[in-house]
Design a protein around this motif. Structure first.
Motif, PDB file in Angstrom:
ATOM      1  N   ASP A  54       0.857  -1.182   0.000  1.00  0.00           N
ATOM      2  CA  ASP A  54       0.000   0.000   0.000  1.00  0.00           C
ATOM      3  C   ASP A  54       0.897   1.238   0.000  1.00  0.00           C
ATOM      4  O   ASP A  54       1.580   1.513   0.987  1.00  0.00           O
ATOM      5  N   VAL A 111       1.787   5.486  -1.115  1.00  0.00           N
ATOM      6  CA  VAL A 111       1.316   6.846  -1.312  1.00  0.00           C
ATOM      7  C   VAL A 111       2.428   7.613  -2.031  1.00  0.00           C
ATOM      8  O   VAL A 111       3.582   7.176  -2.075  1.00  0.00           O
ATOM      9  N   ARG A 135       2.544   3.347   2.688  1.00  0.00           N
ATOM     10  CA  ARG A 135       1.623   4.071   3.564  1.00  0.00           C
ATOM     11  C   ARG A 135       1.946   3.707   5.013  1.00  0.00           C
ATOM     12  O   ARG A 135       2.199   2.551   5.330  1.00  0.00           O
ATOM     13  N   ASP A 186      -0.943   8.257   7.511  1.00  0.00           N
ATOM     14  CA  ASP A 186      -1.428   8.608   6.178  1.00  0.00           C
ATOM     15  C   ASP A 186      -2.918   8.312   6.073  1.00  0.00           C
ATOM     16  O   ASP A 186      -3.405   7.315   6.600  1.00  0.00           O
ATOM     17  N   ALA A 229       0.590  11.536   0.453  1.00  0.00           N
ATOM     18  CA  ALA A 229       1.181  11.235   1.752  1.00  0.00           C
ATOM     19  C   ALA A 229       1.066  12.410   2.705  1.00  0.00           C
ATOM     20  O   ALA A 229       1.013  13.561   2.287  1.00  0.00           O
TER      21      ALA A 229
END
Length: 144
Positions: free
Chosen positions: A105, A107, A123, A128, A135
């Protein structure tokens, strides 16, 4: 003395671009310079409203990278500020495909002291926003 010539709104200009017109051709159509068309459209590509929503002050040198553009188009699509052009949709689609294909996962974060500026990072749960690809800056982790 000639009257002041004005360009139409940005959505009209973007329709001309989508129809394959060059900035020079659009300028000739409205009696203005190519540069005037480019400057007006530049504001459409980098809308100030979306930049204010980002948690970073982005340096000019980082505003041409692929992740910056992809994140810009993602933000525009989320806020429905304007319809995305064909090339913008293509870039956004490639970005979303890449994000979905990652093992984990991630960002998009901004690292101003690096050459590319924008990078993917995993993340961080609890820090986040789980519903966003943007982010939260690490400097905000200690903030109440």
């Amino acid at each position: 003395m000639a009257g002041q010539r004005l360009l139409p709104d940005v959505p009209t200009l973007l329709r001309h671009v989508d129809q394959g017109m060059t900035h020079k051709e659009i300028g000739e159509l409205y009696g203005v310079s190519r540069q005037a068309v480019t400057l007006k459209l530049k504001g459409a590509v980098e809308p100030r409203t979306n930049r204010r929503e980002w948690p970073w002050e982005v340096q000019t040198r980082h505003k041409r990278g692929w992740l910056y553009l992809a994140l810009s188009y993602y933000t525009i699509s989320q806020t429905k500020e304007r319809p995305l052009r064909k090339q913008e949709l293509h870039t956004l689609s490639a970005f979303m495909d890449m994000m979905e294909g990652l093992d984990g996962d991630y960002v998009v974060d901004y690292f101003p002291d690096t050459a590319v500026g924008f990078q993917l990072r995993e993340r961080i749960p609890g820090h986040d926003d789980p519903s966003s690809l943007v982010a939260v800056p690490r400097s905000n982790f200690g903030a109440a």
